[in-house]
Design a protein around this motif. Sequence first.
Motif, PDB file in Angstrom:
ATOM      1  N   LEU A  78       0.837  -1.195   0.000  1.00 55.62           N
ATOM      2  CA  LEU A  78       0.000   0.000   0.000  1.00 55.62           C
ATOM      3  C   LEU A  78       0.870   1.242   0.000  1.00 55.62           C
ATOM      4  CD1 LEU A  78      -2.889   1.214   0.311  1.00 55.62           C
ATOM      5  CD2 LEU A  78      -2.541   1.086   2.779  1.00 55.62           C
ATOM      6  N   GLY A  79       0.578   2.169  -0.890  1.00 55.18           N
ATOM      7  CA  GLY A  79       1.293   3.439  -0.937  1.00 55.18           C
ATOM      8  C   GLY A  79       0.325   4.561  -1.187  1.00 55.18           C
ATOM      9  N   GLY A  80       0.503   5.659  -0.475  1.00 61.84           N
ATOM     10  CA  GLY A  80      -0.404   6.790  -0.641  1.00 61.84           C
ATOM     11  C   GLY A  80       0.329   8.018  -1.129  1.00 61.84           C
ATOM     12  N   CYS A  81      -0.299   8.763  -2.044  1.00 63.18           N
ATOM     13  CA  CYS A  81       0.275  10.028  -2.487  1.00 63.18           C
ATOM     14  C   CYS A  81       0.136  11.042  -1.349  1.00 63.18           C
ATOM     15  CB  CYS A  81      -0.449  10.532  -3.724  1.00 63.18           C
ATOM     16  SG  CYS A  81      -0.402   9.383  -5.109  1.00 63.18           S
ATOM     17  N   VAL A  82       1.090  11.927  -1.253  1.00 61.99           N
ATOM     18  CA  VAL A  82       1.070  12.922  -0.181  1.00 61.99           C
ATOM     19  C   VAL A  82       1.087  14.307  -0.795  1.00 61.99           C
ATOM     20  CG1 VAL A  82       2.206  11.419   1.474  1.00 61.99           C
ATOM     21  CG2 VAL A  82       3.591  12.879   0.029  1.00 61.99           C
ATOM     22  N   GLU A  83       0.481  15.243  -0.091  1.00 56.58           N
ATOM     23  CA  GLU A  83       0.423  16.607  -0.617  1.00 56.58           C
ATOM     24  C   GLU A  83       1.808  17.211  -0.757  1.00 56.58           C
ATOM     25  OE1 GLU A  83      -3.235  19.183   0.242  1.00 56.58           O
ATOM     26  OE2 GLU A  83      -2.857  18.094   2.107  1.00 56.58           O
ATOM     27  N   LEU A  89       8.450  15.885  -3.723  1.00 55.47           N
ATOM     28  CA  LEU A  89       8.750  14.572  -3.167  1.00 55.47           C
ATOM     29  C   LEU A  89       8.228  13.530  -4.155  1.00 55.47           C
ATOM     30  CD1 LEU A  89       9.908  12.991  -0.785  1.00 55.47           C
ATOM     31  CD2 LEU A  89       7.650  13.022   0.252  1.00 55.47           C
ATOM     32  N   PRO A  90       9.052  13.105  -5.099  1.00 54.77           N
ATOM     33  CA  PRO A  90       8.550  12.274  -6.196  1.00 54.77           C
ATOM     34  C   PRO A  90       8.417  10.805  -5.818  1.00 54.77           C
ATOM     35  CG  PRO A  90      10.883  12.687  -6.499  1.00 54.77           C
ATOM     36  CD  PRO A  90      10.469  13.449  -5.254  1.00 54.77           C
ATOM     37  N   PHE A  91       7.552  10.129  -6.533  1.00 53.87           N
ATOM     38  CA  PHE A  91       7.386   8.678  -6.441  1.00 53.87           C
ATOM     39  C   PHE A  91       6.997   8.208  -5.046  1.00 53.87           C
ATOM     40  CE2 PHE A  91      10.912   9.141  -9.656  1.00 53.87           C
ATOM     41  CZ  PHE A  91      10.114   8.936 -10.777  1.00 53.87           C
ATOM     42  N   ALA A  92       6.433   9.088  -4.207  1.00 54.17           N
ATOM     43  CA  ALA A  92       6.173   8.725  -2.813  1.00 54.17           C
ATOM     44  C   ALA A  92       5.349   7.440  -2.676  1.00 54.17           C
ATOM     45  CB  ALA A  92       5.493   9.886  -2.089  1.00 54.17           C
ATOM     46  N   PRO A  93       4.223   7.276  -3.388  1.00 63.27           N
ATOM     47  CA  PRO A  93       3.438   6.046  -3.173  1.00 63.27           C
ATOM     48  C   PRO A  93       4.168   4.797  -3.644  1.00 63.27           C
ATOM     49  CG  PRO A  93       2.553   7.319  -5.001  1.00 63.27           C
ATOM     50  CD  PRO A  93       3.575   8.188  -4.331  1.00 63.27           C
ATOM     51  N   PHE A  94       4.921   4.887  -4.742  1.00 65.10           N
ATOM     52  CA  PHE A  94       5.666   3.725  -5.208  1.00 65.10           C
ATOM     53  C   PHE A  94       6.777   3.364  -4.234  1.00 65.10           C
ATOM     54  CE2 PHE A  94       3.682   4.813  -9.260  1.00 65.10           C
ATOM     55  CZ  PHE A  94       3.345   3.554  -9.740  1.00 65.10           C
ATOM     56  N   ALA A  95       7.445   4.386  -3.708  1.00 61.23           N
ATOM     57  CA  ALA A  95       8.515   4.121  -2.740  1.00 61.23           C
ATOM     58  C   ALA A  95       7.954   3.429  -1.500  1.00 61.23           C
ATOM     59  CB  ALA A  95       9.213   5.422  -2.359  1.00 61.23           C
ATOM     60  N   THR A  96       6.815   3.917  -1.021  1.00 61.44           N
ATOM     61  CA  THR A  96       6.206   3.309   0.163  1.00 61.44           C
ATOM     62  C   THR A  96       5.794   1.868  -0.108  1.00 61.44           C
ATOM     63  OG1 THR A  96       5.382   5.474   0.850  1.00 61.44           O
ATOM     64  CG2 THR A  96       4.358   3.552   1.848  1.00 61.44           C
ATOM     65  N   ALA A  97       5.190   1.629  -1.279  1.00 59.86           N
ATOM     66  CA  ALA A  97       4.741   0.279  -1.614  1.00 59.86           C
ATOM     67  C   ALA A  97       5.928  -0.670  -1.767  1.00 59.86           C
ATOM     68  CB  ALA A  97       3.920   0.323  -2.906  1.00 59.86           C
ATOM     69  N   LEU A  98       6.980  -0.215  -2.442  1.00 61.19           N
ATOM     70  CA  LEU A  98       8.157  -1.067  -2.612  1.00 61.19           C
ATOM     71  C   LEU A  98       8.829  -1.336  -1.276  1.00 61.19           C
ATOM     72  CD1 LEU A  98       9.731   0.393  -5.885  1.00 61.19           C
ATOM     73  CD2 LEU A  98       8.554  -1.789  -5.589  1.00 61.19           C
ATOM     74  N   TRP A 170      -3.332  13.849  -5.459  1.00 58.65           N
ATOM     75  CA  TRP A 170      -2.160  14.528  -4.928  1.00 58.65           C
ATOM     76  C   TRP A 170      -0.861  14.071  -5.601  1.00 58.65           C
ATOM     77  CZ3 TRP A 170      -4.005  13.423   0.696  1.00 58.65           C
ATOM     78  CH2 TRP A 170      -4.895  14.420   1.101  1.00 58.65           C
ATOM     79  N   ALA A 171      -0.961  13.175  -6.545  1.00 62.59           N
ATOM     80  CA  ALA A 171       0.244  12.570  -7.111  1.00 62.59           C
ATOM     81  C   ALA A 171       1.104  13.619  -7.818  1.00 62.59           C
ATOM     82  CB  ALA A 171      -0.130  11.465  -8.098  1.00 62.59           C
ATOM     83  N   ARG A 205      -8.595  21.766 -15.155  1.00 62.58           N
ATOM     84  CA  ARG A 205      -7.165  21.912 -15.405  1.00 62.58           C
ATOM     85  C   ARG A 205      -6.307  21.064 -14.464  1.00 62.58           C
ATOM     86  NH1 ARG A 205      -6.369  28.416 -16.643  1.00 62.58           N
ATOM     87  NH2 ARG A 205      -7.781  28.495 -18.453  1.00 62.58           N
ATOM     88  N   HIS A 206      -6.944  20.191 -13.730  1.00 61.78           N
ATOM     89  CA  HIS A 206      -6.168  19.343 -12.818  1.00 61.78           C
ATOM     90  C   HIS A 206      -5.254  18.425 -13.630  1.00 61.78           C
ATOM     91  CE1 HIS A 206      -5.152  16.434  -9.706  1.00 61.78           C
ATOM     92  NE2 HIS A 206      -5.663  17.254  -8.798  1.00 61.78           N
ATOM     93  N   PRO A 207      -3.990  18.254 -13.213  1.00 59.90           N
ATOM     94  CA  PRO A 207      -3.052  17.433 -14.003  1.00 59.90           C
ATOM     95  C   PRO A 207      -3.432  15.968 -14.092  1.00 59.90           C
ATOM     96  CG  PRO A 207      -2.084  18.098 -11.887  1.00 59.90           C
ATOM     97  CD  PRO A 207      -3.331  18.893 -12.061  1.00 59.90           C
ATOM     98  N   LEU A 208      -4.317  15.500 -13.191  1.00 60.66           N
ATOM     99  CA  LEU A 208      -4.726  14.097 -13.269  1.00 60.66           C
ATOM    100  C   LEU A 208      -5.727  13.857 -14.404  1.00 60.66           C
ATOM    101  CD1 LEU A 208      -4.391  11.317 -11.892  1.00 60.66           C
ATOM    102  CD2 LEU A 208      -6.376  11.889 -10.482  1.00 60.66           C
ATOM    103  N   ARG A 209      -6.419  14.899 -14.834  1.00 63.82           N
ATOM    104  CA  ARG A 209      -7.467  14.722 -15.841  1.00 63.82           C
ATOM    105  C   ARG A 209      -6.923  14.127 -17.147  1.00 63.82           C
ATOM    106  NH1 ARG A 209     -12.655  16.359 -16.762  1.00 63.82           N
ATOM    107  NH2 ARG A 209     -12.733  17.436 -14.774  1.00 63.82           N
ATOM    108  N   PRO A 210      -5.804  14.616 -17.710  1.00 66.73           N
ATOM    109  CA  PRO A 210      -5.289  13.984 -18.943  1.00 66.73           C
ATOM    110  C   PRO A 210      -4.918  12.523 -18.735  1.00 66.73           C
ATOM    111  CG  PRO A 210      -4.247  16.117 -18.581  1.00 66.73           C
ATOM    112  CD  PRO A 210      -5.004  15.793 -17.337  1.00 66.73           C
TER     113      PRO A 210
END
Length: 1018
Positions: A78-83, A89-98, A170-171, A205-210
């Motif tokens: 489990l990894g969560g994106c953080v604000e 702070l890049p790749f936070a959820p992947f780092a946590t999951a790994l 928040w990614a 205009r949220h970056p997640l939309r694309p």
Amino acid sequence: MSDGVDGCAMLGAVETRSVSPVFVGRAGELTALTEALSRATAGEPQALLIGGEAGVGKTRLIEEFLGTACEQGAVVALGGCVELGADGLPFAPFATALRSLRRRLPEELAAAADGQQAELARLLPELGDPGSHESSDEDSTARLFELTVRLLERLAADRTIVLVLEDLHWADASTRHLLTYLLRTLRRGRIVVVASYRADDIHRRHPLRPLLAELDRLRTIRRIELARFTRTEVHRQLTGILAAEPDPGLVEEVFERSDGNAFFVEELIVSHEAGCAAGQLSDSLRDLLLVRVETLPEDAQRIARIVAEGGSTVEYGLLAAVARLTEDELIEALRAAVGANLLLAVPDGDGYRFRHSLVREAVSDDLLPGERSRLNRRYAEALEADPGLVRADERANRLATYWYHAHDPSKALPAVLGASVATRKRHAYAEQLRLLERAMELWDEAPAEIRGSLRPMDYAEAYPACGCDPETAALSYLDLLAEAAVAARLSGDRERALKICKTALRLLDDTEAGDPLRAAWFWTERARLQSNLGRGDGWEEIARAQELVKGLPPSAVHAVVLVGAAGWGMLRNPGPDALAAAERAVEYARLVKAESIELNARLTLGTLMTAAGDVEAGLKEMHAVRERTAALGQFTETARAHINISSALESLGRSAEAVELADTGIRVARSYGLVDSVGWVEANRAESLFSLGSWDEIGEIAGRLLRSATSSKPRGSASLRLAQVAVARGELVAACRHLADARAAYGSRDTIPQYVLPMAQIEIAVAAAEGRVEEVRSQLAAAEKAGFPPGTHRYGWPLVLAAITAEADSRGLPAADEGRAEALAVVRRSVRRLATPAPLWEAYSRQVSEEIARAEGRETAARWAEVVAAYEPLERPHQLARARHRLADALLVEGGRREEAAALLRQAHATAVRLGARPLREDVELLAARARLSLTEERQAPAPAEPGDDTFGLTPREQDVLRLVATGRTNRQIAGELFISPKTASVHVSNILAKLGVAGRGEAAALAHRLHLVDTPL
């Protein structure tokens, strides 16, 4: 008032029941998740996106699913994106999951990462030291992504893994890009990827939309949207929370106030059970969420405010340093906040976070501006005093964020720059760019003495030293712009990179003293961006850079400019000027001891030497670069060497050798996750496979390139190869479609011969197949006018051959005979400009010469035999079969060598059938039928019929009519010459078209001339 306080003081006793022990609703959604788990366990990777507004129950649904997954033996990460990710702070959820996977499967993860620990450490620092990297490495991010996907596939080979990434809204950009790459390329392994996001935050205009739009196009991904609870479901939720049947009035009130939002239901029932009157609650969401905080003891409220400003999770030691309470006071405050179900202890660490992000946002928003700055300063001071309070990989980014929000430019500027360096080492270039832009914002606000203490060698590596001593020189604003331009380019934001370059060049123009080296670097970078964006070929910018460095002492920038000029010439005009630029680039790079630039220049030099005819020396130079870069660990340049060498071998007609080297290059590129390099090498391999006649394999390669290539050029090459195969197989509609795709991928502003000439050849081949001779001539004329630079013979010869073959096939057609003399003159001028540096191109030259003779009616079997002999040792089956067909035709025309012609036709037919080359097969079959030769029997077929007998079932009268059709006569003219009625002539023409199997008069005439049905009898 006291009663209200006393009632609310009971909050801690009831908060533990604020979450329903009964899972309410979501049966369909949970079924979809469990079905995905079953399919993944069977070996089919699964991906699901869960969206819904804040508080609607996404986390609860995921928790229920993970419980089922654990019961079935799956490994959950489990990894969560953080604000904080928005601040770099890049790749936070992947780092946590790994990190979670490493704890659960330490040996398995170590084995899966074996050999790639340094690169994967950019995501998971516990794997080792990331080491150095090339800032100009276009493939670095894709390499990291590919290795991450491969790691997960290896881990999921023998066990089911559930990878959960929460709060994508928040990614950071790098996390979004990695997730996209994972979902696009994940093809094997027992793995389920579940990602959640807050739908109400995804504004236009949220970056997640694309990203969501792109993922919607992937059929392998399932979207689950959670709706609010119905009144019945709210009733069930309240029953679970209260462990009793709720009052109908309460159900109605809570349902109306919460509007079915599960989290709001919990908050409202907590307030109700605490005895807080409904009137005490504000209708605003923030006030509703703050009720729980305001009822806590003062120290607990203080801790809540501190945690809210510290990030998504705050470590205990850092919290203690900032709170400045005694240990007993801190523990009691935390106990109250946790008991009130406001804060949670994180399961995999020594820290605390809010149970729901909505409450944290409300508490943070309630802070006063001065209070927020003070808390951030205390966080930063605590972290500076004891860096071990947070993970090493988070330290720089956290410190930069705290100092920035503390509004202290003197502290924030170096901290932000330090974070940009740490982020760059993780190949998270989008986050590096954001940090550099923040540094630019702080630049003028920071004291001059702080700016003067910063060194380029510590914070900038975008361009080589520009004549200054990095040990003593101060970091300049232009250094930041250069670093930001490269970060923008590497993150894929080339428009932003171009704007930064333009800004830097305007600043340099305004500088009285000038700085030619820095200006030259920016002009070279701008040239690259102009070309990448399809805004031109970049030569004007390169020429400007060359003027700026002219006469200056040797420098690394000078070498970079010369490498740019040589590379431009290698692709567009590989002549003496490009060769000289490459030689000087090598010389300058050696003088300043810039080996990476030198190796780049040597590879370009070797490519140009080969194109210029110095074949063995050029190949030797390129192989030397390949070996040296591999020894130095510069694997991107090693892969580029495989690209250039395989291309050079193909240009020499050594296609089998090119395929062998490309196979090695693909293995090297894949082993280091060089995704874009794999695409380039595979594109070269496909070109050589086309030459060798392995056409079916090309479809597989092209499919891979179109799915996964990160650069548009390999995708364009894939479409180009598909178009070539389609033309050779007579699939003209498909050929035109693939050609359009190739043209779109290559763009139209930069006319690189290796793209333009093959596309023109395909257009000529399609036009010839459709009988559009005038278009064939115009395409050839345009190509001849543009020229055939040195090294482009590999594209020029097939183009000229296609054009002259069309002229020869249309000989005798009145519409085509007019203008043929000029067309043949263009062919002859083109031939004089094309080199023949290898036996293959000698064979092409002979074939073109004999096609010219055929177009003029003077071909001979002897010369066609020379063409066949030239092709026979060259492993060019399609070209050899075409030459054999033409030789058989010539032998039959000259007469007396029927057995030899039959053998040639059988060989050509077998090749055409194997390749699926329908036009060639049909030509061979028509000629064999006309000559009464068998394509299946070894013995010679019966002698041909006498001249008066039927041919293709045509009666003598129909043969007379066909002769007149071939000369361009109309039905009325035919009727007049043969003394028949126009209607009878029309009937004869219709019968002829049907018997010959052609669609029109022009095609019938061309076929009649090609098969000698209207001239010399066979």
